[in-house]
Design a protein around this motif. Structure first.
Motif, PDB file in Angstrom:
ATOM      1  N   SER A  63      -5.754 -15.602   8.694  1.00 34.53           N
ATOM      2  CA  SER A  63      -5.047 -16.247   7.588  1.00 34.53           C
ATOM      3  C   SER A  63      -3.580 -16.547   7.896  1.00 34.53           C
ATOM      4  N   VAL A  64      -3.023 -15.930   8.932  1.00 38.28           N
ATOM      5  CA  VAL A  64      -1.621 -16.192   9.262  1.00 38.28           C
ATOM      6  C   VAL A  64      -1.458 -16.852  10.629  1.00 38.28           C
ATOM      7  N   GLY A  66      -1.003 -19.343  13.442  1.00 39.17           N
ATOM      8  CA  GLY A  66      -0.433 -20.675  13.413  1.00 39.17           C
ATOM      9  C   GLY A  66       0.732 -20.817  12.448  1.00 39.17           C
ATOM     10  N   ARG A  67       0.905 -19.838  11.576  1.00 30.98           N
ATOM     11  CA  ARG A  67       2.033 -19.873  10.625  1.00 30.98           C
ATOM     12  C   ARG A  67       3.041 -18.769  10.901  1.00 30.98           C
ATOM     13  N   PHE A  68       2.575 -17.631  11.368  1.00 32.12           N
ATOM     14  CA  PHE A  68       3.441 -16.480  11.647  1.00 32.12           C
ATOM     15  C   PHE A  68       3.569 -16.303  13.153  1.00 32.12           C
ATOM     16  N   THR A  69       4.754 -15.860  13.583  1.00 36.28           N
ATOM     17  CA  THR A  69       4.997 -15.590  14.995  1.00 36.28           C
ATOM     18  C   THR A  69       5.734 -14.265  15.136  1.00 36.28           C
ATOM     19  N   VAL A  70       5.169 -13.366  15.913  1.00 35.09           N
ATOM     20  CA  VAL A  70       5.801 -12.076  16.155  1.00 35.09           C
ATOM     21  C   VAL A  70       6.488 -12.117  17.516  1.00 35.09           C
ATOM     22  N   GLN A  82       8.425 -14.092  12.295  1.00 33.44           N
ATOM     23  CA  GLN A  82       8.802 -15.393  11.749  1.00 33.44           C
ATOM     24  C   GLN A  82       7.641 -15.902  10.915  1.00 33.44           C
ATOM     25  N   MET A  83       7.902 -16.191   9.661  1.00 28.70           N
ATOM     26  CA  MET A  83       6.859 -16.622   8.741  1.00 28.70           C
ATOM     27  C   MET A  83       7.193 -18.030   8.254  1.00 28.70           C
ATOM     28  N   PRO A  88       1.729 -18.791  -1.667  1.00 29.61           N
ATOM     29  CA  PRO A  88       1.810 -17.744  -2.711  1.00 29.61           C
ATOM     30  C   PRO A  88       0.997 -16.499  -2.354  1.00 29.61           C
ATOM     31  N   GLU A  89      -0.110 -16.677  -1.667  1.00 33.13           N
ATOM     32  CA  GLU A  89      -0.935 -15.517  -1.307  1.00 33.13           C
ATOM     33  C   GLU A  89      -0.305 -14.663  -0.217  1.00 33.13           C
ATOM     34  N   ASP A  90       0.822 -15.066   0.336  1.00 39.43           N
ATOM     35  CA  ASP A  90       1.559 -14.229   1.278  1.00 39.43           C
ATOM     36  C   ASP A  90       2.480 -13.236   0.560  1.00 39.43           C
ATOM     37  N   THR A  91       2.559 -13.350  -0.756  1.00 40.65           N
ATOM     38  CA  THR A  91       3.385 -12.427  -1.531  1.00 40.65           C
ATOM     39  C   THR A  91       2.894 -11.005  -1.351  1.00 40.65           C
ATOM     40  N   ALA A  92       3.780 -10.117  -0.904  1.00 44.14           N
ATOM     41  CA  ALA A  92       3.402  -8.739  -0.598  1.00 44.14           C
ATOM     42  C   ALA A  92       4.642  -7.973  -0.169  1.00 44.14           C
TER      43      ALA A  92
END
Length: 128
Positions: A63-64, A66-70, A82-83, A88-92
């Motif tokens: 689910s992350v 391609g969008r998040f990079t560690v 890096q997000m 909205p479903e990343d809210t946490a």
């Protein structure tokens, strides 16, 4: 005293970006893989990304990807998440955790053993 401290969370509109930092004190991250977790309201904790001790290996949940990079900067004893293209479903609440692993080992997003150190978390809120 060993501490992991996350920062960089906040509020952002959908499609926006945030960069989380995980800074270690009292230990050298040179010897640790780092796993990023998150816990959304009313849900269980979810492992979402990891970076190996060497930094050569990274992994992400679908689910992350391609969008998040560690990434990591051992000179600063810091790991980043890096997000981008936030939803909205990343809210946490986002947490980092240190996993003592050999330099050549791959990391695990959801290891079936207790991790060595945890941060206190940083809140990320994404509005639609």
């Amino acid at each position: 005293q060993v501490q992991l401290v996350e920062s960089g969370g906040g509020w952002v509109q959908a499609g926006g970006s945030l960069r989380l930092s995980c800074v270690a004190s009292g230990l050298s991250l040179d010897h640790y893989a780092i796993v990023w977790y998150r816990q959304a309201p009313g849900k269980g904790r979810e492992g979402l990304s990891c970076i190996s001790t060497s930094g050569e290996y990274t992994d992400y949940i679908h689910s992350v990807k391609g969008r998040f990079t560690v990434s990591r900067d051992n000179a600063k004893n810091t790991v980043y998440l890096q997000m981008d293209s936030l939803k909205p479903e990343d809210t946490a609440v986002y947490y980092c955790a240190a996993d003592l692993l050999p330099l050549q080992a791959m990391c695990e997003i959801s290891p079936k053993y207790a991790l060595d150190y945890w941060g206190q978390g940083t809140q990320v809120a994404v509005s639609s």
